[in-house]
Design a protein around this motif. Structure first.
Motif, PDB file in Angstrom:
ATOM      1  N   UNK A  39      45.897  32.573  62.035  1.00  0.00           N
ATOM      2  CA  UNK A  39      45.761  31.523  61.034  1.00  0.00           C
ATOM      3  C   UNK A  39      44.271  31.309  60.828  1.00  0.00           C
ATOM      4  N   UNK A  40      43.809  31.654  59.639  1.00  0.00           N
ATOM      5  CA  UNK A  40      42.390  31.568  59.309  1.00  0.00           C
ATOM      6  C   UNK A  40      42.166  30.269  58.540  1.00  0.00           C
ATOM      7  N   UNK A  41      41.269  29.432  59.064  1.00  0.00           N
ATOM      8  CA  UNK A  41      40.962  28.141  58.446  1.00  0.00           C
ATOM      9  C   UNK A  41      39.475  28.058  58.141  1.00  0.00           C
ATOM     10  N   UNK A  42      39.183  27.350  57.072  1.00  0.00           N
ATOM     11  CA  UNK A  42      37.792  27.071  56.699  1.00  0.00           C
ATOM     12  C   UNK A  42      37.782  25.745  55.947  1.00  0.00           C
ATOM     13  N   UNK A  43      36.654  25.038  56.002  1.00  0.00           N
ATOM     14  CA  UNK A  43      36.578  23.760  55.287  1.00  0.00           C
ATOM     15  C   UNK A  43      36.885  23.921  53.800  1.00  0.00           C
ATOM     16  N   UNK A  44      37.694  23.017  53.300  1.00  0.00           N
ATOM     17  CA  UNK A  44      38.021  22.932  51.875  1.00  0.00           C
ATOM     18  C   UNK A  44      38.664  24.197  51.310  1.00  0.00           C
ATOM     19  N   UNK A  45      39.354  24.929  52.161  1.00  0.00           N
ATOM     20  CA  UNK A  45      40.099  26.116  51.727  1.00  0.00           C
ATOM     21  C   UNK A  45      41.494  26.046  52.348  1.00  0.00           C
ATOM     22  N   UNK A  46      42.488  26.578  51.665  1.00  0.00           N
ATOM     23  CA  UNK A  46      43.815  26.612  52.285  1.00  0.00           C
ATOM     24  C   UNK A  46      43.834  27.612  53.449  1.00  0.00           C
ATOM     25  N   UNK A  47      44.641  27.299  54.452  1.00  0.00           N
ATOM     26  CA  UNK A  47      44.803  28.224  55.572  1.00  0.00           C
ATOM     27  C   UNK A  47      45.451  29.516  55.094  1.00  0.00           C
ATOM     28  N   UNK A  48      45.063  30.609  55.729  1.00  0.00           N
ATOM     29  CA  UNK A  48      45.673  31.909  55.471  1.00  0.00           C
ATOM     30  C   UNK A  48      46.393  32.352  56.734  1.00  0.00           C
ATOM     31  N   UNK A  49      47.606  32.859  56.579  1.00  0.00           N
ATOM     32  CA  UNK A  49      48.413  33.321  57.714  1.00  0.00           C
ATOM     33  C   UNK A  49      48.643  34.818  57.541  1.00  0.00           C
ATOM     34  N   UNK A 103      58.984  40.334  53.625  1.00  0.00           N
ATOM     35  CA  UNK A 103      58.319  39.041  53.472  1.00  0.00           C
ATOM     36  C   UNK A 103      56.947  39.053  54.142  1.00  0.00           C
ATOM     37  N   UNK A 104      56.881  39.580  55.364  1.00  0.00           N
ATOM     38  CA  UNK A 104      55.595  39.647  56.074  1.00  0.00           C
ATOM     39  C   UNK A 104      54.592  40.486  55.290  1.00  0.00           C
ATOM     40  N   UNK A 105      55.042  41.592  54.739  1.00  0.00           N
ATOM     41  CA  UNK A 105      54.157  42.446  53.945  1.00  0.00           C
ATOM     42  C   UNK A 105      53.622  41.691  52.728  1.00  0.00           C
ATOM     43  N   UNK A 106      54.509  41.027  51.997  1.00  0.00           N
ATOM     44  CA  UNK A 106      54.091  40.295  50.797  1.00  0.00           C
ATOM     45  C   UNK A 106      53.111  39.178  51.158  1.00  0.00           C
ATOM     46  N   UNK A 107      53.386  38.465  52.249  1.00  0.00           N
ATOM     47  CA  UNK A 107      52.478  37.398  52.678  1.00  0.00           C
ATOM     48  C   UNK A 107      51.126  37.967  53.094  1.00  0.00           C
ATOM     49  N   UNK A 108      51.139  39.083  53.812  1.00  0.00           N
ATOM     50  CA  UNK A 108      49.879  39.702  54.227  1.00  0.00           C
ATOM     51  C   UNK A 108      49.078  40.193  53.028  1.00  0.00           C
ATOM     52  N   UNK A 109      49.760  40.775  52.068  1.00  0.00           N
ATOM     53  CA  UNK A 109      49.067  41.248  50.859  1.00  0.00           C
ATOM     54  C   UNK A 109      48.401  40.079  50.138  1.00  0.00           C
ATOM     55  N   UNK A 110      49.127  38.974  50.002  1.00  0.00           N
ATOM     56  CA  UNK A 110      48.578  37.801  49.318  1.00  0.00           C
ATOM     57  C   UNK A 110      47.404  37.214  50.115  1.00  0.00           C
ATOM     58  N   UNK A 111      47.551  37.137  51.428  1.00  0.00           N
ATOM     59  CA  UNK A 111      46.473  36.602  52.268  1.00  0.00           C
ATOM     60  C   UNK A 111      45.248  37.510  52.222  1.00  0.00           C
ATOM     61  N   UNK A 112      45.468  38.811  52.191  1.00  0.00           N
ATOM     62  CA  UNK A 112      44.351  39.762  52.110  1.00  0.00           C
ATOM     63  C   UNK A 112      43.563  39.547  50.823  1.00  0.00           C
ATOM     64  N   UNK A 113      44.269  39.450  49.714  1.00  0.00           N
ATOM     65  CA  UNK A 113      43.606  39.236  48.423  1.00  0.00           C
ATOM     66  C   UNK A 113      42.850  37.902  48.418  1.00  0.00           C
TER      67      UNK A 113
END
Length: 144
Positions: A39-49, A103-113
């Motif tokens: 789970x990648x977090x940064x100030x003022x950005x949505x978390x990425x999983x 589902x995991x693939x689609x989520x990873x693709x979206x998080x990567x982008x």
């Protein structure tokens, strides 16, 4: 003793973007016995999983530089798959027809982008061979 170059570069990237990385369990129905979620977090950005497969047990919340290198390795896997769930799932030892894998693939693709758009590419400091034989930068990251 100063950290090795690979560690310095990854720590600098984390600091530059204010990134924090947490480690959580992956969906137990996914089928990958070594699956975890970063789970990648940064100030003022949505978390990425991002789901990844940590066969060596390296994903540790106390070593964000190592987690960032693992994230980069997963992003390379996604790029190698060329947008094809079958190639990604097969490379990860998953059933490509399984809904959880898709589902995991689609989520990873979206998080990567989203990651690339927000932060740019992660410094590529560890080769696949270094991971496999625990040499050079991989060994240094695991030790820090």
């Amino acid at each position: 003793m100063a950290p090795p170059e690979a560690v310095r570069r990854l720590r600098a990237f984390l600091a530059e973007h204010g990134l924090e990385i947490a480690v959580g369990p992956a969906d137990s129905d996914l089928g990958g016995i070594d699956a975890v979620v970063l789970i990648v977090s940064a100030p003022q950005r949505p978390d990425l999983r991002i789901t990844l497969f940590d066969e060596y047990g390296d994903a540790r919340p106390d070593n964000p530089a190592l987690c960032l290198a693992l994230l980069n390795m997963q992003f390379r896997e996604l790029s190698d798959a060329g947008g094809e769930v079958t190639r990604w799932a097969t490379a990860e030892g998953l059933d490509p027809a399984a809904a959880k894998a898709q589902t995991a693939f689609a989520q990873n693709e979206a998080a990567h982008a989203a990651f690339l758009a927000a932060y740019g590419p992660i410094p590529d400091v560890v080769s696949d061979l270094d991971w496999q034989i625990n040499a050079g930068p991989a060994q240094a990251l695991r030790a820090w």
